[in-house]
Write a protein that holds these residues in place. Sequence first.
Motif, PDB file in Angstrom:
ATOM      1  N   LEU A 146       0.833  -1.203   0.000  1.00 29.87           N
ATOM      2  CA  LEU A 146       0.000   0.000   0.000  1.00 29.87           C
ATOM      3  C   LEU A 146       0.871   1.258   0.000  1.00 29.87           C
ATOM      4  O   LEU A 146       0.639   2.187  -0.791  1.00 29.87           O
ATOM      5  N   ASP A 147       1.886   1.262   0.860  1.00 27.98           N
ATOM      6  CA  ASP A 147       2.772   2.423   0.903  1.00 27.98           C
ATOM      7  C   ASP A 147       3.500   2.608  -0.430  1.00 27.98           C
ATOM      8  O   ASP A 147       3.718   3.745  -0.874  1.00 27.98           O
ATOM      9  N   PHE A 148       3.874   1.491  -1.050  1.00 25.30           N
ATOM     10  CA  PHE A 148       4.564   1.573  -2.334  1.00 25.30           C
ATOM     11  C   PHE A 148       3.658   2.165  -3.413  1.00 25.30           C
ATOM     12  O   PHE A 148       4.058   3.069  -4.153  1.00 25.30           O
ATOM     13  N   LEU A 149       2.432   1.668  -3.494  1.00 24.41           N
ATOM     14  CA  LEU A 149       1.501   2.160  -4.509  1.00 24.41           C
ATOM     15  C   LEU A 149       1.171   3.639  -4.286  1.00 24.41           C
ATOM     16  O   LEU A 149       1.051   4.414  -5.241  1.00 24.41           O
ATOM     17  N   GLU A 150       1.030   4.030  -3.034  1.00 24.93           N
ATOM     18  CA  GLU A 150       0.740   5.441  -2.748  1.00 24.93           C
ATOM     19  C   GLU A 150       1.942   6.323  -3.095  1.00 24.93           C
ATOM     20  O   GLU A 150       1.780   7.428  -3.612  1.00 24.93           O
ATOM     21  N   LEU A 151       3.143   5.817  -2.839  1.00 29.18           N
ATOM     22  CA  LEU A 151       4.345   6.588  -3.141  1.00 29.18           C
ATOM     23  C   LEU A 151       4.495   6.821  -4.644  1.00 29.18           C
ATOM     24  O   LEU A 151       4.687   7.960  -5.089  1.00 29.18           O
ATOM     25  N   ILE A 152       4.387   5.746  -5.429  1.00 27.97           N
ATOM     26  CA  ILE A 152       4.561   5.920  -6.881  1.00 27.97           C
ATOM     27  C   ILE A 152       3.338   6.605  -7.488  1.00 27.97           C
ATOM     28  O   ILE A 152       3.441   7.253  -8.533  1.00 27.97           O
ATOM     29  N   GLY A 153       2.177   6.467  -6.829  1.00 28.09           N
ATOM     30  CA  GLY A 153       0.989   7.180  -7.290  1.00 28.09           C
ATOM     31  C   GLY A 153       1.187   8.685  -7.207  1.00 28.09           C
ATOM     32  O   GLY A 153       0.807   9.434  -8.117  1.00 28.09           O
ATOM     33  N   LYS A 154       1.809   9.131  -6.122  1.00 27.59           N
ATOM     34  CA  LYS A 154       2.090  10.565  -5.957  1.00 27.59           C
ATOM     35  C   LYS A 154       3.121  11.025  -6.982  1.00 27.59           C
ATOM     36  O   LYS A 154       2.999  12.097  -7.567  1.00 27.59           O
ATOM     37  N   LYS A 155       4.142  10.194  -7.202  1.00 26.25           N
ATOM     38  CA  LYS A 155       5.190  10.562  -8.170  1.00 26.25           C
ATOM     39  C   LYS A 155       4.636  10.664  -9.579  1.00 26.25           C
ATOM     40  O   LYS A 155       5.098  11.474 -10.384  1.00 26.25           O
ATOM     41  N   ARG A 156       3.652   9.829  -9.890  1.00 26.83           N
ATOM     42  CA  ARG A 156       3.055   9.836 -11.235  1.00 26.83           C
ATOM     43  C   ARG A 156       1.872  10.794 -11.354  1.00 26.83           C
ATOM     44  O   ARG A 156       1.263  10.887 -12.427  1.00 26.83           O
ATOM     45  N   GLY A 157       1.501  11.450 -10.285  1.00 26.30           N
ATOM     46  CA  GLY A 157       0.389  12.398 -10.344  1.00 26.30           C
ATOM     47  C   GLY A 157      -0.976  11.747 -10.396  1.00 26.30           C
ATOM     48  O   GLY A 157      -1.939  12.350 -10.892  1.00 26.30           O
ATOM     49  N   CYS A 158      -1.065  10.525  -9.885  1.00 24.86           N
ATOM     50  CA  CYS A 158      -2.359   9.810  -9.864  1.00 24.86           C
ATOM     51  C   CYS A 158      -3.132  10.215  -8.610  1.00 24.86           C
ATOM     52  O   CYS A 158      -3.237   9.442  -7.641  1.00 24.86           O
ATOM     53  N   LEU A 159      -3.663  11.406  -8.618  1.00 20.01           N
ATOM     54  CA  LEU A 159      -4.304  11.960  -7.429  1.00 20.01           C
ATOM     55  C   LEU A 159      -5.767  12.290  -7.678  1.00 20.01           C
ATOM     56  O   LEU A 159      -6.153  12.695  -8.776  1.00 20.01           O
ATOM     57  N   ARG A 160      -6.560  12.133  -6.631  1.00 21.06           N
ATOM     58  CA  ARG A 160      -7.955  12.543  -6.651  1.00 21.06           C
ATOM     59  C   ARG A 160      -8.079  13.878  -5.921  1.00 21.06           C
ATOM     60  O   ARG A 160      -7.109  14.405  -5.401  1.00 21.06           O
ATOM     61  N   ALA A 161      -9.316  14.371  -5.861  1.00 17.50           N
ATOM     62  CA  ALA A 161      -9.574  15.613  -5.134  1.00 17.50           C
ATOM     63  C   ALA A 161      -9.141  15.444  -3.683  1.00 17.50           C
ATOM     64  O   ALA A 161      -9.394  14.408  -3.065  1.00 17.50           O
ATOM     65  N   GLY A 162      -8.468  16.442  -3.157  1.00 20.20           N
ATOM     66  CA  GLY A 162      -7.995  16.364  -1.787  1.00 20.20           C
ATOM     67  C   GLY A 162      -6.599  15.788  -1.675  1.00 20.20           C
ATOM     68  O   GLY A 162      -6.075  15.629  -0.578  1.00 20.20           O
ATOM     69  N   GLY A 163      -6.001  15.460  -2.806  1.00 18.52           N
ATOM     70  CA  GLY A 163      -4.629  14.954  -2.803  1.00 18.52           C
ATOM     71  C   GLY A 163      -4.478  13.482  -2.510  1.00 18.52           C
ATOM     72  O   GLY A 163      -3.354  12.989  -2.343  1.00 18.52           O
ATOM     73  N   LYS A 164      -5.595  12.732  -2.444  1.00 21.19           N
ATOM     74  CA  LYS A 164      -5.517  11.292  -2.190  1.00 21.19           C
ATOM     75  C   LYS A 164      -5.117  10.549  -3.464  1.00 21.19           C
ATOM     76  O   LYS A 164      -5.511  10.933  -4.567  1.00 21.19           O
ATOM     77  N   VAL A 165      -4.347   9.497  -3.292  1.00 24.46           N
ATOM     78  CA  VAL A 165      -3.886   8.718  -4.436  1.00 24.46           C
ATOM     79  C   VAL A 165      -5.035   7.909  -5.032  1.00 24.46           C
ATOM     80  O   VAL A 165      -5.815   7.275  -4.309  1.00 24.46           O
ATOM     81  N   ASP A 166      -5.157   7.960  -6.346  1.00 27.65           N
ATOM     82  CA  ASP A 166      -6.138   7.154  -7.073  1.00 27.65           C
ATOM     83  C   ASP A 166      -5.534   5.754  -7.250  1.00 27.65           C
ATOM     84  O   ASP A 166      -4.750   5.507  -8.167  1.00 27.65           O
ATOM     85  N   LEU A 167      -5.888   4.831  -6.345  1.00 28.79           N
ATOM     86  CA  LEU A 167      -5.282   3.495  -6.353  1.00 28.79           C
ATOM     87  C   LEU A 167      -5.608   2.713  -7.616  1.00 28.79           C
ATOM     88  O   LEU A 167      -4.779   1.946  -8.106  1.00 28.79           O
ATOM     89  N   GLU A 168      -6.801   2.919  -8.143  1.00 33.85           N
ATOM     90  CA  GLU A 168      -7.161   2.195  -9.369  1.00 33.85           C
ATOM     91  C   GLU A 168      -6.275   2.649 -10.535  1.00 33.85           C
ATOM     92  O   GLU A 168      -5.803   1.827 -11.329  1.00 33.85           O
ATOM     93  N   LYS A 169      -6.002   3.934 -10.615  1.00 37.55           N
ATOM     94  CA  LYS A 169      -5.188   4.459 -11.711  1.00 37.55           C
ATOM     95  C   LYS A 169      -3.744   3.993 -11.607  1.00 37.55           C
ATOM     96  O   LYS A 169      -3.150   3.547 -12.597  1.00 37.55           O
ATOM     97  N   ILE A 170      -3.157   4.072 -10.417  1.00 33.74           N
ATOM     98  CA  ILE A 170      -1.763   3.644 -10.273  1.00 33.74           C
ATOM     99  C   ILE A 170      -1.653   2.129 -10.370  1.00 33.74           C
ATOM    100  O   ILE A 170      -0.639   1.598 -10.845  1.00 33.74           O
ATOM    101  N   SER A 171      -2.700   1.399  -9.986  1.00 34.02           N
ATOM    102  CA  SER A 171      -2.717  -0.063 -10.143  1.00 34.02           C
ATOM    103  C   SER A 171      -2.671  -0.423 -11.619  1.00 34.02           C
ATOM    104  O   SER A 171      -1.951  -1.343 -12.026  1.00 34.02           O
ATOM    105  N   THR A 172      -3.432   0.314 -12.420  1.00 35.49           N
ATOM    106  CA  THR A 172      -3.441   0.082 -13.865  1.00 35.49           C
ATOM    107  C   THR A 172      -2.062   0.328 -14.466  1.00 35.49           C
ATOM    108  O   THR A 172      -1.580  -0.455 -15.289  1.00 35.49           O
ATOM    109  N   ILE A 173      -1.425   1.394 -14.039  1.00 33.36           N
ATOM    110  CA  ILE A 173      -0.090   1.725 -14.550  1.00 33.36           C
ATOM    111  C   ILE A 173       0.904   0.631 -14.185  1.00 33.36           C
ATOM    112  O   ILE A 173       1.690   0.173 -15.029  1.00 33.36           O
ATOM    113  N   LEU A 174       0.896   0.199 -12.924  1.00 34.17           N
ATOM    114  CA  LEU A 174       1.850  -0.825 -12.473  1.00 34.17           C
ATOM    115  C   LEU A 174       1.677  -2.120 -13.255  1.00 34.17           C
ATOM    116  O   LEU A 174       2.656  -2.704 -13.747  1.00 34.17           O
TER     117      LEU A 174
END
Length: 308
Positions: free
Chosen positions: A229-257
Amino acid sequence: MSIQWFPGHMNKARKQVEEILPQIHLIIEVLDARIPFSSENPMIAKLRGDKPCIKVLTKSDLADPVMTQQWIDYLDKKKGVKALALTTEQPEKTQGLIDLCRKMLPGKDQGHNDIHVMIMGIPNVGKSTLINTLAGKTIAKTGNEPAVTKGQQRINLRNGIMLFDTPGMLWPKVESEKGSYRLATTGAIKDTAMSYDDVAFFAADFLLKHYPALLMARYQLDELPTTELDFLELIGKKRGCLRAGGKVDLEKISTILLNELRSGTLGRITLENPEETERETVIVKQLIAEKEAKKAARKKNRKKGKSS
């Protein structure tokens, strides 16, 4: 979690295979080199009986080369089986497959009749690509998703080999939870069959444990988090996969990975090894035996209830 995904055309294909098998001299089973065990269909082993079999590990350019050699050595030890690793980047090596067919059937090769070879495998392991390479032209439809081939066809390679193609077939129920996740990770199971987030969490956990250097290089990290979870959130932030409020869009970064793993962008990765999968086989057999025992006990109790 076990997967049940057995579309009607796959059941039809199984029946067609049973009908034509008496004419077949040799089976080629196509496996994904990244998951040679999980992509090996136990139903094919039952159908082929004692017919000789060549296990072709495709997509070997995406797999860990050290692990691929371990798998070839392991599979070669099985009775009546030979293994060969191939890649679309080196189509000239497919001639080695033709030579191996003849070597395994020396008596047939001396006659005037063609060697009948049936090519089988689960969806999306590169079976159609292999057929087109063998034929030297586009015959089988290819696609980067499972269940593209729906019918059976006969292909004369005009080199003494008659090839019988079959649609990709999964078995009715994938009992191994890890096997299910590996199949989903490589794209052998349609993405709608399992949660994308769940599959990405499985993949991230495996990669953190077995391929940390590849992750650090790809995502330009100095160190890795300890949890998926921490890994996905970290790379999600680096890739700009964010929702409103700055939360990581896990579905989007999951797709990328998963897309980067499947395409080889992360590097050459194999998701299983022979020793581990042998242990899993024992566990799965025990689970199946326990289920069958419980089923038999319930059936016996129902009979007792009716007779009393």
